[in-house]
Design a protein around this motif. Structure first.
Motif, PDB file in Angstrom:
ATOM      1  N   ALA A 198      -2.497   2.347  -7.400  1.00 32.96           N
ATOM      2  CA  ALA A 198      -1.193   1.999  -7.712  1.00 32.96           C
ATOM      3  C   ALA A 198      -0.416   2.134  -8.842  1.00 32.96           C
ATOM      4  CB  ALA A 198      -1.099   0.406  -7.443  1.00 32.96           C
ATOM      5  N   TYR A 199      -1.435   2.155  -9.994  1.00 34.35           N
ATOM      6  CA  TYR A 199      -0.638   2.471 -11.326  1.00 34.35           C
ATOM      7  C   TYR A 199      -0.641   3.897 -11.474  1.00 34.35           C
ATOM      8  CZ  TYR A 199      -0.886  -2.167 -13.941  1.00 34.35           C
ATOM      9  OH  TYR A 199      -0.444  -3.273 -14.193  1.00 34.35           O
ATOM     10  N   TYR A 200      -1.190   4.685 -10.736  1.00 34.11           N
ATOM     11  CA  TYR A 200      -0.894   6.189 -10.752  1.00 34.11           C
ATOM     12  C   TYR A 200       0.531   6.292 -10.404  1.00 34.11           C
ATOM     13  CZ  TYR A 200      -0.591  11.004  -9.323  1.00 34.11           C
ATOM     14  OH  TYR A 200      -0.141  12.290  -9.265  1.00 34.11           O
ATOM     15  N   ALA A 201       1.017   5.877  -9.387  1.00 35.01           N
ATOM     16  CA  ALA A 201       2.433   5.659  -8.894  1.00 35.01           C
ATOM     17  C   ALA A 201       3.133   5.213 -10.059  1.00 35.01           C
ATOM     18  CB  ALA A 201       2.644   5.191  -7.632  1.00 35.01           C
ATOM     19  N   GLY A 202       2.858   4.012 -10.598  1.00 31.93           N
ATOM     20  CA  GLY A 202       3.541   3.258 -11.587  1.00 31.93           C
ATOM     21  C   GLY A 202       3.818   4.144 -12.689  1.00 31.93           C
ATOM     22  N   TYR A 203       2.873   5.028 -13.285  1.00 32.23           N
ATOM     23  CA  TYR A 203       3.394   5.940 -14.502  1.00 32.23           C
ATOM     24  C   TYR A 203       4.338   6.647 -14.147  1.00 32.23           C
ATOM     25  CZ  TYR A 203       2.159   9.562 -17.927  1.00 32.23           C
ATOM     26  OH  TYR A 203       2.348  10.323 -18.807  1.00 32.23           O
ATOM     27  N   TYR A 204       4.747   7.299 -13.057  1.00 30.15           N
ATOM     28  CA  TYR A 204       5.892   8.034 -12.581  1.00 30.15           C
ATOM     29  C   TYR A 204       7.202   7.255 -12.096  1.00 30.15           C
ATOM     30  CZ  TYR A 204       2.527  11.590 -13.156  1.00 30.15           C
ATOM     31  OH  TYR A 204       1.185  12.319 -13.641  1.00 30.15           O
ATOM     32  N   ALA A 205       6.906   6.051 -11.916  1.00 34.14           N
ATOM     33  CA  ALA A 205       8.123   5.083 -11.115  1.00 34.14           C
ATOM     34  C   ALA A 205       9.267   5.069 -12.305  1.00 34.14           C
ATOM     35  CB  ALA A 205       7.691   3.679 -10.808  1.00 34.14           C
ATOM     36  N   LEU A 206      10.348   5.405 -11.952  1.00 36.73           N
ATOM     37  CA  LEU A 206      11.412   5.329 -12.739  1.00 36.73           C
ATOM     38  C   LEU A 206      12.071   4.067 -12.930  1.00 36.73           C
ATOM     39  CD1 LEU A 206      13.482   8.439 -11.265  1.00 36.73           C
ATOM     40  CD2 LEU A 206      11.803   8.350 -13.416  1.00 36.73           C
ATOM     41  N   GLY A 207      11.726   3.051 -12.361  1.00 36.56           N
ATOM     42  CA  GLY A 207      12.064   1.616 -12.524  1.00 36.56           C
ATOM     43  C   GLY A 207      11.363   0.751 -11.475  1.00 36.56           C
ATOM     44  N   SER A 208      12.044  -0.361 -11.566  1.00 39.49           N
ATOM     45  CA  SER A 208      11.341  -1.321 -10.459  1.00 39.49           C
ATOM     46  C   SER A 208      11.181  -1.124  -9.114  1.00 39.49           C
ATOM     47  CB  SER A 208      11.897  -2.886 -10.643  1.00 39.49           C
ATOM     48  OG  SER A 208      11.179  -3.867  -9.999  1.00 39.49           O
ATOM     49  N   SER A 209      10.032  -1.081  -8.530  1.00 39.02           N
ATOM     50  CA  SER A 209       9.892  -0.421  -7.233  1.00 39.02           C
ATOM     51  C   SER A 209       8.604  -1.086  -6.521  1.00 39.02           C
ATOM     52  CB  SER A 209       9.614   1.119  -7.350  1.00 39.02           C
ATOM     53  OG  SER A 209       8.633   1.158  -8.118  1.00 39.02           O
ATOM     54  N   LEU A 210       8.380  -0.571  -5.185  1.00 43.63           N
ATOM     55  CA  LEU A 210       7.477  -1.082  -4.581  1.00 43.63           C
ATOM     56  C   LEU A 210       6.119   0.245  -4.606  1.00 43.63           C
ATOM     57  CD1 LEU A 210       8.934  -2.613  -1.593  1.00 43.63           C
ATOM     58  CD2 LEU A 210       8.089  -3.817  -3.309  1.00 43.63           C
ATOM     59  N   VAL A 211       4.991  -0.172  -4.407  1.00 41.10           N
ATOM     60  CA  VAL A 211       3.970   0.590  -4.204  1.00 41.10           C
ATOM     61  C   VAL A 211       3.092   0.410  -3.142  1.00 41.10           C
ATOM     62  CG1 VAL A 211       1.827   1.538  -5.407  1.00 41.10           C
ATOM     63  CG2 VAL A 211       3.839   1.376  -6.881  1.00 41.10           C
ATOM     64  N   ALA A 212       2.661   1.287  -2.251  1.00 41.77           N
ATOM     65  CA  ALA A 212       1.729   1.014  -0.936  1.00 41.77           C
ATOM     66  C   ALA A 212       0.491   1.838  -1.020  1.00 41.77           C
ATOM     67  CB  ALA A 212       2.553   1.335   0.446  1.00 41.77           C
ATOM     68  N   THR A 213      -0.348   1.400  -1.126  1.00 37.55           N
ATOM     69  CA  THR A 213      -1.672   2.025  -1.072  1.00 37.55           C
ATOM     70  C   THR A 213      -2.617   1.973   0.245  1.00 37.55           C
ATOM     71  OG1 THR A 213      -3.007   0.354  -1.882  1.00 37.55           O
ATOM     72  CG2 THR A 213      -1.839   1.601  -3.491  1.00 37.55           C
ATOM     73  N   LEU A 214      -3.079   3.012   0.650  1.00 38.10           N
ATOM     74  CA  LEU A 214      -3.797   3.308   1.872  1.00 38.10           C
ATOM     75  C   LEU A 214      -4.791   4.318   1.714  1.00 38.10           C
ATOM     76  CD1 LEU A 214      -4.849   2.196   4.693  1.00 38.10           C
ATOM     77  CD2 LEU A 214      -3.032   3.723   5.590  1.00 38.10           C
ATOM     78  N   ASP A 215      -6.061   4.352   1.920  1.00 37.67           N
ATOM     79  CA  ASP A 215      -6.918   5.196   1.951  1.00 37.67           C
ATOM     80  C   ASP A 215      -8.395   5.192   3.097  1.00 37.67           C
ATOM     81  OD1 ASP A 215      -8.989   3.794   0.634  1.00 37.67           O
ATOM     82  OD2 ASP A 215      -8.570   4.771  -1.308  1.00 37.67           O
ATOM     83  N   GLY A 216      -9.177   5.893   2.827  1.00 37.88           N
ATOM     84  CA  GLY A 216     -10.367   5.729   3.741  1.00 37.88           C
ATOM     85  C   GLY A 216     -11.131   4.642   3.967  1.00 37.88           C
ATOM     86  N   GLY A 217     -10.792   3.757   2.699  1.00 40.42           N
ATOM     87  CA  GLY A 217     -11.905   2.524   2.691  1.00 40.42           C
ATOM     88  C   GLY A 217     -11.823   1.332   3.671  1.00 40.42           C
ATOM     89  N   THR A 218     -12.921   0.873   4.153  1.00 38.85           N
ATOM     90  CA  THR A 218     -13.152  -0.231   5.201  1.00 38.85           C
ATOM     91  C   THR A 218     -12.584  -1.436   4.625  1.00 38.85           C
ATOM     92  OG1 THR A 218     -15.371  -0.619   4.455  1.00 38.85           O
ATOM     93  CG2 THR A 218     -14.858   1.243   6.427  1.00 38.85           C
ATOM     94  N   ASP A 219     -12.398  -2.298   5.816  1.00 35.89           N
ATOM     95  CA  ASP A 219     -11.780  -3.707   5.444  1.00 35.89           C
ATOM     96  C   ASP A 219     -13.150  -4.711   5.040  1.00 35.89           C
ATOM     97  OD1 ASP A 219     -10.408  -5.954   5.253  1.00 35.89           O
ATOM     98  OD2 ASP A 219     -10.180  -6.329   7.519  1.00 35.89           O
ATOM     99  N   ILE A 220     -13.639  -4.702   3.723  1.00 35.45           N
ATOM    100  CA  ILE A 220     -14.686  -5.378   3.193  1.00 35.45           C
ATOM    101  C   ILE A 220     -13.976  -6.451   2.272  1.00 35.45           C
ATOM    102  CG2 ILE A 220     -16.347  -3.564   3.750  1.00 35.45           C
ATOM    103  CD1 ILE A 220     -16.100  -2.709   0.768  1.00 35.45           C
ATOM    104  N   SER A 221     -13.047  -6.653   1.667  1.00 32.83           N
ATOM    105  CA  SER A 221     -12.423  -7.632   0.966  1.00 32.83           C
ATOM    106  C   SER A 221     -11.197  -7.502   0.939  1.00 32.83           C
ATOM    107  CB  SER A 221     -13.336  -7.305  -0.404  1.00 32.83           C
ATOM    108  OG  SER A 221     -12.667  -6.819  -1.225  1.00 32.83           O
ATOM    109  N   PRO A 222     -10.328  -8.339   0.305  1.00 37.96           N
ATOM    110  CA  PRO A 222      -9.085  -8.140   0.078  1.00 37.96           C
ATOM    111  C   PRO A 222      -8.548  -7.010  -0.510  1.00 37.96           C
ATOM    112  CG  PRO A 222      -9.495 -10.544  -0.373  1.00 37.96           C
ATOM    113  CD  PRO A 222     -10.805  -9.874  -0.230  1.00 37.96           C
ATOM    114  N   TYR A 223      -7.291  -6.432  -0.362  1.00 38.74           N
ATOM    115  CA  TYR A 223      -6.996  -5.273  -1.068  1.00 38.74           C
ATOM    116  C   TYR A 223      -7.721  -3.954  -0.708  1.00 38.74           C
ATOM    117  CZ  TYR A 223      -2.872  -7.132  -2.597  1.00 38.74           C
ATOM    118  OH  TYR A 223      -1.342  -7.769  -2.594  1.00 38.74           O
TER     119      TYR A 223
END
Length: 635
Positions: A198-223
């Motif tokens: 999420a912070y990778y995107a935040g580095y380039y965000a021009l202002g207040s925004s949303l960030v959505a993350t998704l990758d190949g991880g499995t559902d083993i804990s929140p986030y």
């Protein structure tokens, strides 16, 4: 403050910040030539720091991240201990949760494929545990079924919290540690995998925004495998909701059935259409998800294969028969690919798109959504998001995979320590990458250098491309991420259909895989239908409307376009000149652009890498900043 940041997972990377300025970034696979490199050695770190004239003793703090639930892989002379020591206190942080038992530590060795096992054995890597929290002490929700009222309450809680409380919330993302290299110890923090995305995107965000993350991880804990966050330019990343969508893992599982990676499965899906049976699987997933049931990715990958086997195959037979498919049962593989793409795309677009749209209704100023995590390399999904939700702007970035974790982890510490960021390079494709130094020109001795000034060379190359010649290009510092954007590219003219087969053959790629077009912004509407503003990093698809560029037209009539423009971030004057020369001849000014590497290898980094790969593949020209090379005298 000097921050060294290390991603010990696959697609390992290192970066360094000094007082909020990104000094250097390194994708290690480019340097070591180990594709998708896993882990870091002390030599990798020492060589990196030597290039920027920094000693490890001078580093103030180390950010550490990795592939979730895999452990942290490193050479034996690196030691990582999770502890809270006096040295952390000097940063005057508030961490009431450091001593709780709200975490799991994963060694992760048993989850690795054979290719990583070989890397571990050959480089004698060991594994330190990586932590994952079981619960989050934040206002965020563990669901995407939130009302506007609930969303407003979450935002109001964050907005009305003082700085100390915000730090308390964000402390969930960090775990204090000590890292010792060659006897020298430094304080550090393990940074949660998805917050680093999420912070990778935040580095380039021009202002207040949303960030959505998704990758190949499995559902083993929140986030895990991702979530939706609010990025505030002053406060940093704050979680809104974990989505618990294991779509990347499902896609990975289907791809592995046919010994394909996700990118190849995406290309294969275009040879078929989703059948009716997959829609029952889609409905079953939605019911389980909305009831809060545990989603097992293995179960749904089997469901996708079942749906593909128990109904007539919807295959483009005419197109499929033109190519060789080394995937076992061709028609079954194509149907699985088409069904898998439909399944993950429709679910992601439906849930993430609706959720972000609901947030936008509740908080109208939030219109930009930066998508990160490896799933954001899925071009059809990126395109569908923007088509279905025109009131929002979904923005994928070139380093969204695990390559960008080291950058994101460093940025998270900058925010946490109230260090003001000073982005030196505003284009996300070109943060500093590996320096091209200490090059041995041995392979150039086998090549002939063509004489002539820059203008003559570019005019000659324009003519040679139109004859069907293929050019390997190595220019300046390399781009970041898996998509070459002109600086480490193989280019050719898109007007000859057979060029695609020649390039795929010489690279060692499957002949059914598409190649991408590169064009200037002013030419886009003459050849494509889509959003040219979303095409800068080759992460969306556009409809091809011209029959004059067969080499870059995929079987479904689409193309993964890259736009270059003298007025944009990517102002490659040399490539623009080549395209303009072709346009003057009244021919389609569209080039093929594919990554400069042999199959199974990372994209070339140094000019010596370029010369070596050029000789191995046997293309026509090698074009570097030093000049133009070939095997023979030009007639």
């Amino acid at each position: 403050m000097k921050i060294l940041s290390l991603n010990f997972g696959h697609d390992a990377s290192i970066c360094f910040f000094n007082e909020g300025i990104l000094i250097e970034f390194n994708e290690l696979e480019r340097e070591t030539r180990l594709k998708h490199q896993l882990g870091i050695t002390s030599k990798n770190i020492t060589d990196f720091l030597n290039r920027i004239n920094i000693k490890f003793e001078e580093v103030d703090i180390v950010a550490v991240s990795g592939t979730q639930a895999w452990g942290l892989f490193h050479s034996k002379d690196i030691e990582i201990e999770y502890n809270f020591k006096n040295v952390h206190k000097k940063f005057d942080l508030y961490f009431p949760t450091w001593k709780d038992n709200n975490k799991i530590f994963y060694p992760g060795l048993n989850a690795l494929s054979s290719i990583y096992k070989n890397q571990i054995d050959s480089r004698q890597l060991v594994s330190s545990h990586s932590p994952i929290r079981k619960f989050w002490d934040t206002p965020c929700a563990d669901s995407l079924n939130l009302s506007e009222t609930r969303i407003k309450n979450i935002f109001n809680t964050y907005s009305n919290s003082n700085d100390l409380k915000i730090k308390y919330y964000q402390s969930n993302f960090f775990e204090p540690l000590t890292i010792k290299i060659n006897g020298e110890s430094k304080p550090g923090f393990y940074v949660d995998h998805h917050i680093a995305h999420a912070y990778y995107a935040g580095y380039y965000a021009l202002g207040s925004s949303l960030v959505a993350t998704l990758d190949g991880g499995t559902d083993i804990s929140p986030y895990i495998p991702g979530g939706v966050y609010w990025f505030d330019k002053n406060k940093g990343i704050l979680p809104i909701s974990s989505h618990r969508l294991p779509l990347g893992a499902i896609y990975d599982s289907v791809a592995s059935t046919f010994n394909l990676d996700c990118g190849k499965l995406m290309g294969l899906s275009s040879y078929g259409c989703p059948n009716n049976f997959i829609k029952y699987t889609f409905t079953k997933f939605k019911k389980m998800y909305e009831e809060g049931q545990q989603i097992n990715e293995a179960f749904f990958s089997e469901e996708i294969k079942f749906a593909s086997a128990h109904e007539d195959k919807l295959i483009d037979i005419g197109s499929a028969n033109k190519f060789d498919f080394d995937v076992g049962n061709r028609d079954f593989a194509i149907q699985c690919a088409a069904n898998a793409q439909y399944f993950v795309q429709e679910i992601y677009v439906d849930y993430i798109g609706k959720f972000c749209s609901t947030i936008n209704h509740a908080i109208p100023k939030l219109k930009s959504v930066y998508t990160t995590g490896g799933f954001s390399l899925n071009c059809p999904t990126n395109t569908k998001l923007n088509q279905k939700y025109p009131g929002l702007k979904f923005i994928p970035l070139p380093g969204v995979g695990d390559t960008g974790l080291s950058l994101g982890a460093a940025v998270s510490l900058c925010y946490f320590f109230d260090i003001r960021l000073h982005p030196k390079i505003s284009n996300p494709a070109y943060p500093p990458s590996t320096f091209d130094i200490n090059i041995k020109k041995d392979h150039f001795k086998k090549l002939h250098k063509i004489s002539g000034n820059t203008k003559i060379i570019k005019e000659m190359l324009s003519n040679e491309l139109l004859k069907g010649r293929i050019v390997c290009r190595h220019s300046k510092r390399s781009e970041v991420g898996p998509r070459a954007l002109g600086r480490r590219s193989i280019i050719a003219w898109a007007g000859k259909d057979e060029i695609r087969d020649i390039i795929n053959c010489k690279k060692g790629r499957e002949n059914w895989r598409p190649l991408a077009p590169l064009c200037m912004a002013e030419d886009f509407n003459n050849f494509f239908v889509g959003d040219p503003n979303s095409c800068e990093f080759m992460l969306t698809i556009s409809k091809v409307i011209s029959e004059e560029i067969p080499a870059v037209t995929h079987v479904d009539g689409t193309a993964r376009v890259q736009i270059i423009d003298l007025n944009s971030y990517y102002n490659d004057k040399e490539l623009c000149s080549i395209i303009e020369n072709i346009r003057k001849k009244k021919l389609p000014p569209i080039l093929i652009n594919t990554s400069f590497n042999c199959a199974g290898e990372p994209i070339v980094e140094t000019v010596e890498d370029a010369a070596r790969s050029f000789l191995k593949m046997g293309f026509d020209y090698l074009w570097t900043d030093d000049g133009l090379y070939t095997f023979y005298e030009v007639q």
